[in-house]
Enzyme design. Structure first.
Site, short mmCIF file in Angstrom:
data_model
loop_
_atom_site.label_atom_id
_atom_site.label_comp_id
_atom_site.label_asym_id
_atom_site.label_seq_id
_atom_site.Cartn_x
_atom_site.Cartn_y
_atom_site.Cartn_z
CG PHE A 49 -62.13 31.20 11.89
CD1 PHE A 49 -61.43 32.23 12.49
CD2 PHE A 49 -63.51 31.27 11.84
CE1 PHE A 49 -62.09 33.32 13.04
CE2 PHE A 49 -64.19 32.36 12.39
CZ PHE A 49 -63.48 33.38 13.00
CE LYS A 91 -47.68 24.72 24.94
NZ LYS A 91 -48.72 24.33 25.89
N1 LIG Z 1 -56.90 25.50 22.70
C1 LIG Z 1 -55.90 26.06 23.39
O1 LIG Z 1 -56.06 26.40 24.59
C2 LIG Z 1 -54.59 26.32 22.71
C3 LIG Z 1 -54.34 25.89 21.41
N2 LIG Z 1 -53.12 26.18 20.83
C4 LIG Z 1 -52.85 25.75 19.47
O2 LIG Z 1 -53.62 26.57 18.61
C5 LIG Z 1 -54.03 25.82 17.48
C6 LIG Z 1 -55.54 25.92 17.35
O3 LIG Z 1 -56.13 25.37 18.50
P1 LIG Z 1 -57.73 25.27 18.61
O4 LIG Z 1 -58.33 26.48 18.02
O5 LIG Z 1 -58.01 24.90 20.01
O6 LIG Z 1 -57.99 24.02 17.66
P2 LIG Z 1 -59.28 23.78 16.74
O7 LIG Z 1 -59.21 22.34 16.34
O8 LIG Z 1 -60.50 24.29 17.41
O9 LIG Z 1 -59.00 24.73 15.48
C7 LIG Z 1 -58.13 24.41 14.45
C8 LIG Z 1 -58.82 24.78 13.15
O10 LIG Z 1 -57.93 24.64 12.05
C9 LIG Z 1 -58.68 24.18 10.95
N3 LIG Z 1 -57.80 23.60 9.94
C10 LIG Z 1 -57.39 22.31 9.80
N4 LIG Z 1 -56.63 22.18 8.69
C11 LIG Z 1 -56.57 23.40 8.12
C12 LIG Z 1 -55.98 23.90 6.92
N5 LIG Z 1 -55.25 23.13 6.12
N6 LIG Z 1 -56.13 25.21 6.64
C13 LIG Z 1 -56.84 26.04 7.44
N7 LIG Z 1 -57.45 25.60 8.56
C14 LIG Z 1 -57.31 24.30 8.89
C15 LIG Z 1 -59.67 23.20 11.55
O11 LIG Z 1 -60.77 23.01 10.68
C16 LIG Z 1 -60.03 23.90 12.86
O12 LIG Z 1 -61.17 24.71 12.68
C17 LIG Z 1 -53.57 24.38 17.68
O13 LIG Z 1 -52.40 24.22 16.91
C18 LIG Z 1 -53.24 24.31 19.17
O14 LIG Z 1 -52.17 23.44 19.43
C19 LIG Z 1 -52.17 26.93 21.45
C20 LIG Z 1 -52.38 27.38 22.71
C21 LIG Z 1 -53.57 27.06 23.49
N1 LIG Z 2 -52.99 21.68 24.96
C1 LIG Z 2 -52.32 22.80 25.55
C2 LIG Z 2 -52.91 24.10 25.04
C3 LIG Z 2 -52.15 24.55 23.90
O1 LIG Z 2 -50.96 24.84 23.95
C4 LIG Z 2 -52.44 22.82 27.06
O2 LIG Z 2 -53.12 21.94 27.57
O3 LIG Z 2 -51.83 23.69 27.69
#
Ligand SMILES: NC(=O)C1=CN([C@@H]2O[C@H](COP(=O)(O)OP(=O)(O)OC[C@H]3O[C@@H](n4cnc5c(N)ncnc54)[C@H](O)[C@@H]3O)[C@@H](O)[C@H]2O)C=CC1
Ligand SMILES: N[C@@H](CC=O)C(=O)O
Length: 334
Positions: free
Chosen positions: A11, A216
């Protein structure tokens, strides 16, 4: 009216944004699909919160999280029809997403992935289990989020034979490259901008060393072409190999570098690569700037297609997750 319960593992920025969008659209989704969509539980790395009757945005505040309600305790406790996996993308182990995904399938949930690690490392096991349990795995957000890649090829181009695909799949690397070339920014300043926009992965080397694009590509190969690839063996360029002299040379020649994923079936052996390729002003990819992405597909029967857009950011990614959920509703799988 029947209820669809949605759980979120991980989250952070994406998980929260998905919850906000779903809650804001509850009425319009109810009207369109005659289903009430509820967030029945979310968890982070240390704790979580569950409520089968649905959680409000206020209840999703971390201060309400129960310590230890994470991992398998969370999955055991939460009642849900769908798990959104939005934890970290670990491409060495696929964890924690793989354990969340398998446990959720065991509890009869569909999976919607934003994270990439589990799909990169364990797609075959996940899809086999999902098929056995007659559940779906949706992965738009894990394969360039708002820019349709899987849907575009799987649905819009069903019926065509794919000859080649080239795609800009990572907003962060594209933003860094365009800022370095066009605004003369140094690498660190450009990366900082991507981090401020919330698009860089928690470990920025994931984006700049090409691992995000490679992830990807591996997921697309598995899903679209039933081809398992080992990410560690994939030929891959990295932005860290670029030096100042190269940048000046490209500027003088009017070329733009782009980090692309390439799939080519016209060569004697199908090839899958992540490479830095130079484009001049006549190429469509030349004008794909900042965190914008693009995909170009050449087919045997339908000719060539070019699609651009889908800027990386948490809101766009969350909307891609909602699209996947809406497709499950449209396909009457919920
Ligand atoms: N930020 C972006 O624009 C995009 C992100 N993603 C992917 O989506 C995922 C989430 O990205 P964000 O939300 O930006 O990252 P974020 O770092 O804000 O959120 C990830 C969350 O997962 C939690 N976490 C860590 N270990 C965990 C566990 N064992 N169980 C449950 N929760 C756990 C963390 O505490 C953190 O709150 C990543 O894998 C990222 O590669 C994919 C597409 C776009
Ligand atoms: N880090 C990526 C976002 C998640 O897929 C990007 O920069 O496009």
């Amino acid at each position: 009216m029947s209820v669809v319960r949605i759980a979120v593992s991980g989250f952070g920025a994406i998980g929260l944004q998905v919850a906000k969008l779903l809650l804001a659209r509850q009425d319009s989704l109810k009207h369109r699909y005659e289903k009430t969509l509820l967030i029945s539980g979310v968890c982070g790395s240390k704790g979580g919160v569950v409520e089968p009757e649905g959680l409000s945005l206020e209840q999703l505040d971390k201060k309400n999280f129960v310590a230890g309600l994470t991992g398998m305790s969370f999955i055991q406790k939460v009642e849900a029809d769908i798990l959104i996996e939005a934890g970290p993308s670990n491409i060495q182990t696929g964890q924690p997403g793989f354990d969340y995904g398998m446990a959720a399938l065991d509890k009869n949930m569909h999976l919607v992935f934003a994270s990439k690690g589990a799909l990169v490392c364990h797609y075959a096991s996940l899809i086999q289990t999902a098929n056995n349990n007659q559940k779906q795995i949706k992965l738009s957000a894990a394969t360039a989020s708002a820019m349709p890649t899987i849907d575009f090829v799987e649905r819009c181009l069903a019926g065509a034979t794919i000859k080649k695909i080239e795609a800009i799949l990572t907003g962060t690397s594209n933003l860094i490259l365009t800022d370095m070339l066009q605004s003369g920014s140094d690498y660190k300043t450009a990366l900082h901008k991507a981090q401020q926009l919330g698009i860089a992965d928690p470990d920025p080397s994931f984006d700049v060393e090409g691992w995000d694009t490679a992830s990807k590509l591996v997921i697309m190969a598995a899903r679209l072409f039933n081809t398992p690839l080992d990410i560690q063996l994939l030929a891959k360029d990295s932005l860290t190999d670029i030096n100042k002299e190269q940048v000046m040379g490209w500027q003088q020649q009017g070329l733009q570098p782009r980090l692309i994923a390439s799939i080519d079936f016209t060569t004697p052996q199908p090839s899958y690569l992540v490479k830095l390729k130079l484009y001049d002003k006549h190429d469509a990819f030349y004008a794909v700037n900042g965190a914008t992405k693009a995909i170009w597909v050449d087919t045997e029967e339908m000719g060539c297609f070019y699609l651009t857009g889908g800027t990386s950011n948490p809101l766009a990614t969350a909307a891609a997750v909602v699209k996947d959920i809406e497709q499950l509703l449209m396909d009457k799988l919920l």
